[in-house]
Design a protein around this motif. Sequence first.
Motif, PDB file in Angstrom:
ATOM      1  N   GLY A 115     -13.091  28.893  16.932  1.00  0.00           N
ATOM      2  CA  GLY A 115     -13.821  30.095  16.550  1.00  0.00           C
ATOM      3  C   GLY A 115     -13.728  31.159  17.623  1.00  0.00           C
ATOM      4  N   TYR A 116     -14.256  32.319  17.304  1.00  0.00           N
ATOM      5  CA  TYR A 116     -14.212  33.481  18.195  1.00  0.00           C
ATOM      6  C   TYR A 116     -14.971  33.187  19.493  1.00  0.00           C
ATOM      7  N   GLN A 117     -14.387  33.611  20.610  1.00  0.00           N
ATOM      8  CA  GLN A 117     -15.002  33.455  21.929  1.00  0.00           C
ATOM      9  C   GLN A 117     -15.248  34.845  22.521  1.00  0.00           C
ATOM     10  N   TRP A 120      -2.918  28.390   6.261  1.00  0.00           N
ATOM     11  CA  TRP A 120      -3.733  27.187   6.259  1.00  0.00           C
ATOM     12  C   TRP A 120      -2.864  25.947   6.463  1.00  0.00           C
ATOM     13  N   GLU A 121      -1.686  25.946   5.853  1.00  0.00           N
ATOM     14  CA  GLU A 121      -0.792  24.797   5.997  1.00  0.00           C
ATOM     15  C   GLU A 121      -0.434  24.575   7.463  1.00  0.00           C
ATOM     16  N   ALA A 122      -0.081  25.652   8.173  1.00  0.00           N
ATOM     17  CA  ALA A 122       0.267  25.526   9.590  1.00  0.00           C
ATOM     18  C   ALA A 122      -0.949  25.132  10.429  1.00  0.00           C
ATOM     19  N   THR A 123      -2.102  25.658  10.063  1.00  0.00           N
ATOM     20  CA  THR A 123      -3.327  25.345  10.807  1.00  0.00           C
ATOM     21  C   THR A 123      -3.676  23.869  10.702  1.00  0.00           C
ATOM     22  N   TRP A 124      -3.664  23.344   9.492  1.00  0.00           N
ATOM     23  CA  TRP A 124      -3.982  21.924   9.326  1.00  0.00           C
ATOM     24  C   TRP A 124      -2.912  21.061   9.974  1.00  0.00           C
ATOM     25  N   GLY A 125      -1.658  21.517   9.927  1.00  0.00           N
ATOM     26  CA  GLY A 125      -0.602  20.781  10.621  1.00  0.00           C
ATOM     27  C   GLY A 125      -0.835  20.718  12.119  1.00  0.00           C
ATOM     28  N   GLU A 126      -1.319  21.829  12.697  1.00  0.00           N
ATOM     29  CA  GLU A 126      -1.627  21.852  14.129  1.00  0.00           C
ATOM     30  C   GLU A 126      -2.773  20.891  14.453  1.00  0.00           C
ATOM     31  N   MET A 127      -3.801  20.875  13.610  1.00  0.00           N
ATOM     32  CA  MET A 127      -4.909  19.960  13.846  1.00  0.00           C
ATOM     33  C   MET A 127      -4.427  18.514  13.810  1.00  0.00           C
ATOM     34  N   ALA A 128      -3.607  18.181  12.825  1.00  0.00           N
ATOM     35  CA  ALA A 128      -3.097  16.811  12.717  1.00  0.00           C
ATOM     36  C   ALA A 128      -2.291  16.426  13.958  1.00  0.00           C
ATOM     37  N   GLU A 129      -1.497  17.370  14.485  1.00  0.00           N
ATOM     38  CA  GLU A 129      -0.682  17.102  15.663  1.00  0.00           C
ATOM     39  C   GLU A 129      -1.561  16.880  16.898  1.00  0.00           C
ATOM     40  N   ILE A 130      -2.641  17.643  17.021  1.00  0.00           N
ATOM     41  CA  ILE A 130      -3.570  17.448  18.141  1.00  0.00           C
ATOM     42  C   ILE A 130      -4.150  16.030  18.096  1.00  0.00           C
ATOM     43  N   PHE A 131      -4.533  15.585  16.914  1.00  0.00           N
ATOM     44  CA  PHE A 131      -5.069  14.226  16.791  1.00  0.00           C
ATOM     45  C   PHE A 131      -4.036  13.184  17.199  1.00  0.00           C
ATOM     46  N   ARG A 132      -2.795  13.367  16.781  1.00  0.00           N
ATOM     47  CA  ARG A 132      -1.745  12.405  17.127  1.00  0.00           C
ATOM     48  C   ARG A 132      -1.509  12.369  18.637  1.00  0.00           C
ATOM     49  N   ARG A 147      -6.226  19.760  28.137  1.00  0.00           N
ATOM     50  CA  ARG A 147      -5.356  20.678  27.405  1.00  0.00           C
ATOM     51  C   ARG A 147      -6.217  21.520  26.491  1.00  0.00           C
ATOM     52  N   ILE A 148      -5.997  22.834  26.546  1.00  0.00           N
ATOM     53  CA  ILE A 148      -6.804  23.780  25.776  1.00  0.00           C
ATOM     54  C   ILE A 148      -6.010  24.214  24.539  1.00  0.00           C
ATOM     55  N   HIS A 149      -6.618  24.101  23.381  1.00  0.00           N
ATOM     56  CA  HIS A 149      -5.994  24.532  22.132  1.00  0.00           C
ATOM     57  C   HIS A 149      -6.876  25.611  21.495  1.00  0.00           C
ATOM     58  N   THR A 150      -6.258  26.645  20.982  1.00  0.00           N
ATOM     59  CA  THR A 150      -6.977  27.651  20.211  1.00  0.00           C
ATOM     60  C   THR A 150      -6.400  27.659  18.810  1.00  0.00           C
ATOM     61  N   VAL A 151      -7.147  27.117  17.866  1.00  0.00           N
ATOM     62  CA  VAL A 151      -6.684  27.016  16.484  1.00  0.00           C
ATOM     63  C   VAL A 151      -7.238  28.214  15.724  1.00  0.00           C
ATOM     64  N   GLY A 152      -6.554  29.352  15.868  1.00  0.00           N
ATOM     65  CA  GLY A 152      -7.072  30.602  15.324  1.00  0.00           C
ATOM     66  C   GLY A 152      -7.123  30.648  13.815  1.00  0.00           C
ATOM     67  N   GLY A 153      -6.276  29.875  13.152  1.00  0.00           N
ATOM     68  CA  GLY A 153      -6.257  29.912  11.700  1.00  0.00           C
ATOM     69  C   GLY A 153      -7.523  29.404  11.054  1.00  0.00           C
ATOM     70  N   LEU A 154      -8.417  28.791  11.841  1.00  0.00           N
ATOM     71  CA  LEU A 154      -9.662  28.267  11.297  1.00  0.00           C
ATOM     72  C   LEU A 154     -10.775  29.306  11.255  1.00  0.00           C
ATOM     73  N   SER A 155     -10.502  30.530  11.623  1.00  0.00           N
ATOM     74  CA  SER A 155     -11.552  31.534  11.671  1.00  0.00           C
ATOM     75  C   SER A 155     -12.245  31.684  10.324  1.00  0.00           C
ATOM     76  N   ALA A 156     -13.557  31.871  10.371  1.00  0.00           N
ATOM     77  CA  ALA A 156     -14.321  32.169   9.161  1.00  0.00           C
ATOM     78  C   ALA A 156     -14.271  33.645   8.808  1.00  0.00           C
ATOM     79  N   HIS A 157     -13.622  34.451   9.651  1.00  0.00           N
ATOM     80  CA  HIS A 157     -13.485  35.884   9.390  1.00  0.00           C
ATOM     81  C   HIS A 157     -12.136  36.191   8.744  1.00  0.00           C
ATOM     82  N   ALA A 158     -12.123  37.161   7.867  1.00  0.00           N
ATOM     83  CA  ALA A 158     -10.866  37.675   7.342  1.00  0.00           C
ATOM     84  C   ALA A 158     -10.029  38.257   8.475  1.00  0.00           C
ATOM     85  N   ASP A 159      -8.715  38.153   8.339  1.00  0.00           N
ATOM     86  CA  ASP A 159      -7.829  38.780   9.323  1.00  0.00           C
ATOM     87  C   ASP A 159      -7.517  40.213   8.909  1.00  0.00           C
TER      88      ASP A 159
END
Length: 474
Positions: free
Chosen positions: A368-370, A222-234, A398-410
């Motif tokens: 999310g899943y595609q 989750w830490e890396a996922t939120w970090g990626e989201m913050a970087e996309i915004f920047r 630019r296409i980003h896939t933020v997989g850590g946001l999945s609502a499914h268990a890995d």
Amino acid sequence: MDIQFLGAAREVTGSCFLIRVGRKRILVDCGLIQGSPEDEERNRDSFPFAADRIDAVVLTHAHLDHSGRLPLLVQAGFRGPIYTHRASRDLCRIMLKDAGNLNEREAEAVNRKRRRRRLDPVEPLYTVKEAQRAMRRFRGLDYDEIRRIMPGVHVRLRDAGHILGSAIVELWLEEDGLARKLVFSGDLGHHGSPILRDPSPVEEADLVILESTYGDRLHRSWEATWGEMAEIFREARSEAGNILIPAFAVGRSQELLYTFAKHHRDWGLDDWSIFLDSPMAIETTQVYARHKEVYDPEAVKRSQENGGNPFALPNLQMTRTPRQSMGINRVRSGAIILAGSGMCTGGRIKHHLKHNLWRDETHLVFVGYQAHGTLGRRLVDGAREVELWGEPVKVGARIHTVGGLSAHADSEGLRRWYAGFTRGPALALVHGEETPMEVLGDRIAELRGRQGIFRPGNGERIDLAELPERAGTG
């Protein structure tokens, strides 16, 4: 006594399982097949059973790949109760009505073309009225209560942590002195996800029916996922672009709004205009706000601190009308646009793609899943040009896939949940493509051996009398 796999069998969507106990027939889920037009055409096929012989349905959660054919089931003669969590009932009231409305509009658009060719009109898959008629069959349950739903059949819903009201289903079955317990995972949530509690552990079963959507991958932290989201915004802010987020109206949109509110200051979100451009997502957010009884402790606290609404943001605009949605297209920079559909198969996101996808400064964020065959999957897979309403559109974004946001268990989350059962019950893997299912099966075989691990195909049955009795009747 047996179970037959009639959907989500070696594929991800169309969840549907038929249980026979003596003369009784119970369905667990009755979902839409989603994906390519060819896949979705299968929803018009007749059910492989007599709908008027089904005594009850137990619904794991409101997502359409689990609930979306219920109006067709009622239309075909089903007259029994549909048991689900109270929050899932509230969400289905929104989602099935919306699906009926979409069906009507799609049929109308097709029929305009057919009339010009003097072809017979097509009927919508089902209508808004038929969806509302199906809602009369719903019966709301709470988590953790055991309910006798017919002679020889008891049910209990446990928190699956996937979306609001999502449930693990425990079924106790008895027939002529034979007792078996089935546990359906439904869609298991991602450990540590926002708003909801983690999936409930279950200890006993004779057969576990386990989803395997992400059975071959591990989510980022989750830490890396939120970090990626913050970087996309920047990055997007420095490039003077917009951010498009195709987000599922139920679950993902609420998680994002909640997280945006939580990180509003440290992510610099006050510099943006945030649009929730989906009437269904807006209505769903209101349902989420009503059902605080299923929140995790942090969400309960944040709700109390935020005036009772954990989704409130000072710069959030909820655009309900088409005119408001079209107005967003005049914003050339500084917009975060959450819109459906989550796989870009329809909805307002396609209009925003038409206006932004070709622009180099645009950031398109998949959260999310595609599914195979969808526009979203083509973009994730690197398409450099796509077609929107018959017009080719170059992909400059630019296409980003933020997989850590999945609502499914890995894979690890699924393995860990199964490991909570005592005595290694038999296992049927469903709701997954071949590779994830195979990888997850291998991982679980390390815990309990390969015997008793099934990957049933569509239409296959498991005779429950042939399973070793492990769990008793509770």
